[in-house]
Design a protein around this motif. Structure first.
Motif, PDB file in Angstrom:
ATOM      1  N   LEU A 178       0.843  -1.194   0.000  1.00 63.56           N
ATOM      2  CA  LEU A 178       0.000   0.000   0.000  1.00 63.56           C
ATOM      3  C   LEU A 178       0.880   1.246   0.000  1.00 63.56           C
ATOM      4  CD1 LEU A 178      -2.484  -1.294   2.717  1.00 63.56           C
ATOM      5  CD2 LEU A 178      -2.885  -1.225   0.254  1.00 63.56           C
ATOM      6  N   PRO A 179       0.384   2.382  -0.507  1.00 59.13           N
ATOM      7  CA  PRO A 179       1.256   3.550  -0.680  1.00 59.13           C
ATOM      8  C   PRO A 179       1.526   4.343   0.593  1.00 59.13           C
ATOM      9  CG  PRO A 179      -0.932   4.034  -1.524  1.00 59.13           C
ATOM     10  CD  PRO A 179      -0.927   2.571  -1.169  1.00 59.13           C
ATOM     11  N   GLU A 180       0.716   4.189   1.658  1.00 61.57           N
ATOM     12  CA  GLU A 180       0.918   5.004   2.853  1.00 61.57           C
ATOM     13  C   GLU A 180       0.205   4.375   4.043  1.00 61.57           C
ATOM     14  OE1 GLU A 180      -0.704   8.804   1.875  1.00 61.57           O
ATOM     15  OE2 GLU A 180      -2.770   8.087   1.797  1.00 61.57           O
ATOM     16  N   ARG A 181       0.592   4.850   5.247  1.00 61.40           N
ATOM     17  CA  ARG A 181       0.014   4.306   6.477  1.00 61.40           C
ATOM     18  C   ARG A 181      -1.506   4.493   6.532  1.00 61.40           C
ATOM     19  NH1 ARG A 181       5.159   5.964   8.792  1.00 61.40           N
ATOM     20  NH2 ARG A 181       5.962   4.354  10.224  1.00 61.40           N
ATOM     21  N   ARG A 182      -1.993   5.600   6.030  1.00 54.17           N
ATOM     22  CA  ARG A 182      -3.435   5.828   6.053  1.00 54.17           C
ATOM     23  C   ARG A 182      -4.175   4.690   5.377  1.00 54.17           C
ATOM     24  NH1 ARG A 182      -6.233  10.748   2.652  1.00 54.17           N
ATOM     25  NH2 ARG A 182      -8.435  10.332   3.184  1.00 54.17           N
ATOM     26  N   GLU A 183      -3.650   4.177   4.259  1.00 47.94           N
ATOM     27  CA  GLU A 183      -4.305   3.087   3.551  1.00 47.94           C
ATOM     28  C   GLU A 183      -4.226   1.788   4.344  1.00 47.94           C
ATOM     29  OE1 GLU A 183      -6.193   3.498   0.940  1.00 47.94           O
ATOM     30  OE2 GLU A 183      -5.716   5.635   1.109  1.00 47.94           O
ATOM     31  N   LEU A 184      -3.128   1.561   5.053  1.00 44.18           N
ATOM     32  CA  LEU A 184      -3.055   0.378   5.909  1.00 44.18           C
ATOM     33  C   LEU A 184      -4.065   0.486   7.046  1.00 44.18           C
ATOM     34  CD1 LEU A 184      -1.741  -2.316   6.661  1.00 44.18           C
ATOM     35  CD2 LEU A 184      -0.048  -1.021   7.981  1.00 44.18           C
TER      36      LEU A 184
ATOM     37  N   ASP B 191       1.398  -0.733  16.732  1.00 41.13           N
ATOM     38  CA  ASP B 191       0.773   0.313  17.539  1.00 41.13           C
ATOM     39  C   ASP B 191      -0.416   0.869  16.749  1.00 41.13           C
ATOM     40  OD1 ASP B 191       0.020   2.597  18.910  1.00 41.13           O
ATOM     41  OD2 ASP B 191       2.067   3.302  19.267  1.00 41.13           O
ATOM     42  N   LEU B 192      -1.595   0.325  17.014  1.00 40.41           N
ATOM     43  CA  LEU B 192      -2.772   0.716  16.238  1.00 40.41           C
ATOM     44  C   LEU B 192      -3.216   2.132  16.553  1.00 40.41           C
ATOM     45  CD1 LEU B 192      -4.829  -2.593  16.281  1.00 40.41           C
ATOM     46  CD2 LEU B 192      -3.391  -1.693  14.450  1.00 40.41           C
ATOM     47  N   ASP B 193      -3.021   2.602  17.796  1.00 40.38           N
ATOM     48  CA  ASP B 193      -3.394   3.980  18.112  1.00 40.38           C
ATOM     49  C   ASP B 193      -2.612   4.955  17.240  1.00 40.38           C
ATOM     50  OD1 ASP B 193      -5.233   3.223  20.020  1.00 40.38           O
ATOM     51  OD2 ASP B 193      -3.799   3.331  21.672  1.00 40.38           O
ATOM     52  N   GLU B 194      -1.309   4.708  17.098  1.00 41.13           N
ATOM     53  CA  GLU B 194      -0.490   5.577  16.250  1.00 41.13           C
ATOM     54  C   GLU B 194      -0.917   5.460  14.798  1.00 41.13           C
ATOM     55  OE1 GLU B 194       2.330   7.144  13.598  1.00 41.13           O
ATOM     56  OE2 GLU B 194       1.904   4.980  13.715  1.00 41.13           O
ATOM     57  N   LEU B 195      -1.176   4.222  14.346  1.00 43.48           N
ATOM     58  CA  LEU B 195      -1.554   4.027  12.951  1.00 43.48           C
ATOM     59  C   LEU B 195      -2.880   4.708  12.644  1.00 43.48           C
ATOM     60  CD1 LEU B 195      -0.886   2.584  10.249  1.00 43.48           C
ATOM     61  CD2 LEU B 195      -2.369   0.723  11.044  1.00 43.48           C
ATOM     62  N   PHE B 196      -3.860   4.563  13.534  1.00 42.72           N
ATOM     63  CA  PHE B 196      -5.176   5.128  13.265  1.00 42.72           C
ATOM     64  C   PHE B 196      -5.173   6.655  13.310  1.00 42.72           C
ATOM     65  CE2 PHE B 196      -7.318   1.006  14.914  1.00 42.72           C
ATOM     66  CZ  PHE B 196      -7.008   0.369  13.711  1.00 42.72           C
ATOM     67  N   ALA B 197      -4.126   7.237  13.887  1.00 43.40           N
ATOM     68  CA  ALA B 197      -3.999   8.700  13.873  1.00 43.40           C
ATOM     69  C   ALA B 197      -3.813   9.236  12.459  1.00 43.40           C
ATOM     70  CB  ALA B 197      -2.845   9.141  14.761  1.00 43.40           C
ATOM     71  N   HIS B 198      -3.463   8.364  11.514  1.00 45.33           N
ATOM     72  CA  HIS B 198      -3.292   8.779  10.119  1.00 45.33           C
ATOM     73  C   HIS B 198      -4.622   8.840   9.364  1.00 45.33           C
ATOM     74  CE1 HIS B 198       1.155   8.576  10.084  1.00 45.33           C
ATOM     75  NE2 HIS B 198       0.967   7.630  10.978  1.00 45.33           N
ATOM     76  N   LEU B 199      -5.677   8.306   9.946  1.00 45.20           N
ATOM     77  CA  LEU B 199      -6.984   8.402   9.317  1.00 45.20           C
ATOM     78  C   LEU B 199      -7.477   9.844   9.344  1.00 45.20           C
ATOM     79  CD1 LEU B 199      -8.636   5.218  10.849  1.00 45.20           C
ATOM     80  CD2 LEU B 199      -7.941   5.546   8.457  1.00 45.20           C
TER      81      LEU B 199
ATOM     82  N   ILE C  57      -9.678  -0.423  -2.936  1.00 44.12           N
ATOM     83  CA  ILE C  57      -8.285  -0.315  -2.505  1.00 44.12           C
ATOM     84  C   ILE C  57      -7.598   0.786  -3.317  1.00 44.12           C
ATOM     85  CG2 ILE C  57      -7.243  -1.959  -4.133  1.00 44.12           C
ATOM     86  CD1 ILE C  57      -5.775  -3.189  -1.659  1.00 44.12           C
ATOM     87  N   HIS C  58      -6.566   1.407  -2.734  1.00 36.88           N
ATOM     88  CA  HIS C  58      -5.902   2.534  -3.390  1.00 36.88           C
ATOM     89  C   HIS C  58      -5.338   2.111  -4.752  1.00 36.88           C
ATOM     90  CE1 HIS C  58      -3.143   5.874  -4.097  1.00 36.88           C
ATOM     91  NE2 HIS C  58      -3.756   6.528  -3.131  1.00 36.88           N
ATOM     92  N   PRO C  59      -5.496   2.939  -5.788  1.00 31.06           N
ATOM     93  CA  PRO C  59      -5.041   2.540  -7.126  1.00 31.06           C
ATOM     94  C   PRO C  59      -3.534   2.359  -7.252  1.00 31.06           C
ATOM     95  CG  PRO C  59      -5.800   4.831  -7.113  1.00 31.06           C
ATOM     96  CD  PRO C  59      -6.222   4.228  -5.813  1.00 31.06           C
ATOM     97  N   ALA C  60      -2.756   2.875  -6.300  1.00 29.07           N
ATOM     98  CA  ALA C  60      -1.302   2.688  -6.358  1.00 29.07           C
ATOM     99  C   ALA C  60      -0.855   1.368  -5.733  1.00 29.07           C
ATOM    100  CB  ALA C  60      -0.595   3.850  -5.662  1.00 29.07           C
ATOM    101  N   THR C  61      -1.788   0.580  -5.223  1.00 24.36           N
ATOM    102  CA  THR C  61      -1.441  -0.714  -4.621  1.00 24.36           C
ATOM    103  C   THR C  61      -0.802  -1.626  -5.663  1.00 24.36           C
ATOM    104  OG1 THR C  61      -3.275  -0.517  -3.065  1.00 24.36           O
ATOM    105  CG2 THR C  61      -2.374  -2.721  -3.408  1.00 24.36           C
TER     106      THR C  61
END
Length: 293
Positions: free
Chosen positions: A78-84, A155-163, A173-177
């Protein structure tokens, strides 16, 4: 030893034999957000709107052969943490079991499709640390050089901060996948390494008694392999569920011709096809060598 493979080499579509095309398509659409690019006569190509990422072949009578060589997992980059983050929430909402994991160089989640094919969704995070080999052993260090397991819970709290507000979890799914890497079960790590390194020319990133990582251009790995189902594991019978073949995409036809010549010089059986050269590693994992269109 073969000359190193071109650094722009990448992976292309992964081809799987499945028992139920309808069920598998439904899963990949709902859980991952893949689109159906095409469907015809018991086959379908899925992806993010561009090149196929996954090609499914229906064989209703197929069975899975346990403790054999073949697919451990295929990995979509995936292209970035937000997409994960979006992907992990989407999978959780469907109550599909998953395992979010921090590998330092990557953040990832692991899951399986309804027929037991392993899947990894990940994002590259080299700014957070490194994993590789030191003195013949796997080592992971964070950005401060501190030794870590390389397999910590994410660390899901940190990851979800990118939403972001308004993010949807049921969209495509993101087209750059793209296909980032593949991980295989093999019978013998040394034999696999001699094929991927000495015949095809991939660079070695990690090698120990039970696993190896190889790549083009110094990437952490395009192809991983292990003997975790047992040394000497046999290949599955023809027509079994799971991996049919995966695709190695070389940047141009001259590079394909050069690597094909290395394959023939090594005496590796190969099938000439209109779209490239089909070969198998010593554990009978098949791969299509092809050129970028």
């Amino acid at each position: 030893m073969a000359p190193e493979i071109h650094p722009e080499t990448r992976l292309g579509p992964v081809h799987l034999t499945v028992r139920s095309l309808d069920r598998q398509i439904d899963f990949y659409q709902r859980a991952l957000g893949l689109q159906v690019h095409w469907r015809s006569e018991g086959k379908a190509g899925l992806g993010a709107g561009g090149e196929d990422l996954l090609v499914l072949y229906e064989s209703p009578g197929a069975r899975r052969a346990p403790r054999t060589t073949g697919l451990y997992h295929f990995a979509l980059l995936l292209p970035e943490r937000r997409e994960l983050a979006r992907a992990i929430v989407r999978i959780a909402q469907l109550k599909v079991p998953q395992a979010p994991t921090d590998h330092l160089m990557t953040e990832t989640t692991y899951l399986s499709d309804p027929e037991g094919n392993g899947i990894e969704l990940y994002v590259d995070t080299p700014e957070d640390g490194w994993f590789g080999q030191e003195n013949g052993h796997f080592v992971a260090r964070d950005k401060n050089g501190v030794l870590r397991s390389g397999r910590d819970p994410l660390d899901l709290d940190e990851l979800f901060a990118h939403l972001q507000p308004g993010d949807r979890f049921d969209g495509p799914i993101h087209p750059a996948t793209r296909v980032g890497h593949i991980h295989l079960h093999v019978a013998d790590v040394g034999e696999a390494m001699r094929f991927y390194r000495d015949v095809l020319g991939f660079g070695v990133q990690i090698e120990d008694d039970t696993m190896g990582f190889v790549s083009a251009g110094g990437y952490h790995h395009h192809i991983g392999f292990n003997t975790w189902v047992g040394p000497g594991a046999p290949p599955p019978p023809p027509g079994s569920l799971g991996l049919r073949h995966y695709t190695v995409v070389l940047p141009h036809r001259d590079e394909l011709a050069r690597v094909a010549a290395q394959v023939r010089a090594a005496g590796v059986p190969a099938e000439e096809r209109a779209d490239g050269l089909m070969v198998a590693d010593p554990s009978r994992n098949h791969l299509l060598l092809t050129a970028q269109r």
